[in-house]
Scaffold this motif. Structure first.
Motif, PDB file in Angstrom:
ATOM      1  N   LEU A   3       0.837  -1.193   0.000  1.00  0.00           N
ATOM      2  CA  LEU A   3       0.000   0.000   0.000  1.00  0.00           C
ATOM      3  C   LEU A   3       0.869   1.239   0.000  1.00  0.00           C
ATOM      4  N   SER A   4       0.383   2.288  -0.623  1.00  0.00           N
ATOM      5  CA  SER A   4       1.098   3.562  -0.609  1.00  0.00           C
ATOM      6  C   SER A   4       1.105   4.117   0.816  1.00  0.00           C
ATOM      7  N   GLY A   5       1.989   5.072   1.062  1.00  0.00           N
ATOM      8  CA  GLY A   5       2.048   5.712   2.384  1.00  0.00           C
ATOM      9  C   GLY A   5       0.721   6.330   2.766  1.00  0.00           C
ATOM     10  N   GLY A   6       0.070   6.965   1.797  1.00  0.00           N
ATOM     11  CA  GLY A   6      -1.221   7.591   2.070  1.00  0.00           C
ATOM     12  C   GLY A   6      -2.273   6.579   2.464  1.00  0.00           C
ATOM     13  N   ASN A   7      -2.311   5.452   1.758  1.00  0.00           N
ATOM     14  CA  ASN A   7      -3.286   4.413   2.096  1.00  0.00           C
ATOM     15  C   ASN A   7      -2.972   3.763   3.437  1.00  0.00           C
ATOM     16  N   GLN A   8      -1.697   3.623   3.759  1.00  0.00           N
ATOM     17  CA  GLN A   8      -1.324   3.085   5.069  1.00  0.00           C
ATOM     18  C   GLN A   8      -1.816   4.004   6.178  1.00  0.00           C
ATOM     19  N   GLN A   9      -1.621   5.323   5.987  1.00  0.00           N
ATOM     20  CA  GLN A   9      -2.081   6.298   6.981  1.00  0.00           C
ATOM     21  C   GLN A   9      -3.595   6.219   7.148  1.00  0.00           C
ATOM     22  N   LYS A  10      -4.309   6.111   6.024  1.00  0.00           N
ATOM     23  CA  LYS A  10      -5.771   6.035   6.084  1.00  0.00           C
ATOM     24  C   LYS A  10      -6.226   4.796   6.848  1.00  0.00           C
ATOM     25  N   ILE A  11      -5.545   3.674   6.656  1.00  0.00           N
ATOM     26  CA  ILE A  11      -5.919   2.445   7.353  1.00  0.00           C
ATOM     27  C   ILE A  11      -5.696   2.589   8.854  1.00  0.00           C
ATOM     28  N   VAL A  12      -4.584   3.170   9.233  1.00  0.00           N
ATOM     29  CA  VAL A  12      -4.305   3.371  10.667  1.00  0.00           C
ATOM     30  C   VAL A  12      -5.380   4.260  11.287  1.00  0.00           C
ATOM     31  N   LEU A  13      -5.719   5.370  10.620  1.00  0.00           N
ATOM     32  CA  LEU A  13      -6.765   6.248  11.145  1.00  0.00           C
ATOM     33  C   LEU A  13      -8.114   5.547  11.165  1.00  0.00           C
ATOM     34  N   ALA A  14      -8.419   4.793  10.138  1.00  0.00           N
ATOM     35  CA  ALA A  14      -9.698   4.088  10.074  1.00  0.00           C
ATOM     36  C   ALA A  14      -9.850   3.122  11.246  1.00  0.00           C
ATOM     37  N   LYS A  15      -8.775   2.451  11.630  1.00  0.00           N
ATOM     38  CA  LYS A  15      -8.833   1.521  12.766  1.00  0.00           C
ATOM     39  C   LYS A  15      -9.282   2.252  14.029  1.00  0.00           C
ATOM     40  N   TRP A  16      -8.718   3.431  14.252  1.00  0.00           N
ATOM     41  CA  TRP A  16      -9.066   4.190  15.457  1.00  0.00           C
ATOM     42  C   TRP A  16     -10.457   4.786  15.365  1.00  0.00           C
ATOM     43  N   ILE A  17     -10.858   5.193  14.172  1.00  0.00           N
ATOM     44  CA  ILE A  17     -12.201   5.738  13.986  1.00  0.00           C
ATOM     45  C   ILE A  17     -13.240   4.654  14.263  1.00  0.00           C
ATOM     46  N   ILE A  18     -13.013   3.464  13.741  1.00  0.00           N
ATOM     47  CA  ILE A  18     -13.938   2.345  13.949  1.00  0.00           C
ATOM     48  C   ILE A  18     -14.061   2.019  15.434  1.00  0.00           C
ATOM     49  N   LYS A  19     -12.960   2.145  16.163  1.00  0.00           N
ATOM     50  CA  LYS A  19     -12.985   1.875  17.599  1.00  0.00           C
ATOM     51  C   LYS A  19     -13.648   3.010  18.382  1.00  0.00           C
ATOM     52  N   GLY A  20     -13.995   4.108  17.688  1.00  0.00           N
ATOM     53  CA  GLY A  20     -14.691   5.215  18.350  1.00  0.00           C
ATOM     54  C   GLY A  20     -13.784   6.129  19.146  1.00  0.00           C
ATOM     55  N   ALA A  21     -12.535   6.225  18.772  1.00  0.00           N
ATOM     56  CA  ALA A  21     -11.592   7.087  19.502  1.00  0.00           C
ATOM     57  C   ALA A  21     -12.092   8.526  19.514  1.00  0.00           C
ATOM     58  N   LYS A  22     -12.051   9.138  20.674  1.00  0.00           N
ATOM     59  CA  LYS A  22     -12.467  10.532  20.815  1.00  0.00           C
ATOM     60  C   LYS A  22     -11.282  11.475  20.962  1.00  0.00           C
ATOM     61  N   LEU A  23     -10.095  10.897  21.053  1.00  0.00           N
ATOM     62  CA  LEU A  23      -8.860  11.677  21.125  1.00  0.00           C
ATOM     63  C   LEU A  23      -7.833  11.001  20.243  1.00  0.00           C
ATOM     64  N   LEU A  24      -7.305  11.754  19.303  1.00  0.00           N
ATOM     65  CA  LEU A  24      -6.269  11.235  18.412  1.00  0.00           C
ATOM     66  C   LEU A  24      -5.049  12.132  18.493  1.00  0.00           C
ATOM     67  N   LEU A  25      -3.893  11.545  18.648  1.00  0.00           N
ATOM     68  CA  LEU A  25      -2.623  12.266  18.616  1.00  0.00           C
ATOM     69  C   LEU A  25      -1.906  11.829  17.354  1.00  0.00           C
ATOM     70  N   LEU A  26      -1.745  12.757  16.422  1.00  0.00           N
ATOM     71  CA  LEU A  26      -1.109  12.464  15.140  1.00  0.00           C
ATOM     72  C   LEU A  26       0.261  13.121  15.116  1.00  0.00           C
ATOM     73  N   ASP A  27       1.296  12.325  15.118  1.00  0.00           N
ATOM     74  CA  ASP A  27       2.667  12.826  15.131  1.00  0.00           C
ATOM     75  C   ASP A  27       3.226  12.770  13.716  1.00  0.00           C
ATOM     76  N   GLU A  28       3.475  13.930  13.137  1.00  0.00           N
ATOM     77  CA  GLU A  28       3.974  14.046  11.764  1.00  0.00           C
ATOM     78  C   GLU A  28       3.120  13.197  10.805  1.00  0.00           C
ATOM     79  N   PRO A  29       1.803  13.413  10.803  1.00  0.00           N
ATOM     80  CA  PRO A  29       0.908  12.522  10.061  1.00  0.00           C
ATOM     81  C   PRO A  29       1.085  12.523   8.547  1.00  0.00           C
ATOM     82  N   SER A  30       1.641  13.581   7.981  1.00  0.00           N
ATOM     83  CA  SER A  30       1.745  13.623   6.519  1.00  0.00           C
ATOM     84  C   SER A  30       3.147  13.320   5.995  1.00  0.00           C
ATOM     85  N   ARG A  31       4.041  12.937   6.881  1.00  0.00           N
ATOM     86  CA  ARG A  31       5.410  12.635   6.441  1.00  0.00           C
ATOM     87  C   ARG A  31       5.384  11.524   5.395  1.00  0.00           C
TER      88      ARG A  31
END
Length: 106
Positions: A3-31
């Motif tokens: 997967l491209s870097g962008g798709n990998q990032q989307k999958i990681v975020l999707a996992k947390w969204i599905i779990k209902g995370a109400k706080l996300l800490l994104l460290d250098e998310p677009s690197r």
């Protein structure tokens, strides 16, 4: 399949969204992301915040902070020294405080 870097990032975020995370800490998310993937990421961050999640973005890229944040905080030696509203503050002012370690709070 790789997967491209962008798709990998989307999958990681999707996992947390599905779990209902109400706080996300994104460290250098677009690197390592291309321009299109960065735009997708910023739209997702905006949507998460609109849906009530708290999203903290730690980044060394000022353009990224302007695209993804409604408040920019600068820390120096573990202390908050400045807070800016990117809608009303130009990047040169923020860089000055970042580089010189000057205190400022809107």
């Amino acid at each position: 399949m790789q997967l491209s870097g962008g798709n990998q990032q989307k999958i990681v975020l999707a996992k947390w969204i599905i779990k209902g995370a109400k706080l996300l800490l994104l460290d250098e998310p677009s690197r390592g992301l291309d321009i299109g993937a960065k735009a997708d990421l910023y739209r997702l961050v905006e949507q998460l915040a609109a849906d009530g999640a708290a999203v903290i973005v730690a980044s060394s890229e000022l353009d990224e902070l302007y695209a993804a944040c409604d408040t920019i905080w600068i820390f120096h030696e573990g202390r908050n020294i400045a807070r800016f509203d990117p809608a009303t503050t130009d990047q040169d002012t923020i860089l000055k405080h970042q580089l010189l370690g000057e205190q400022h709070h809107d």
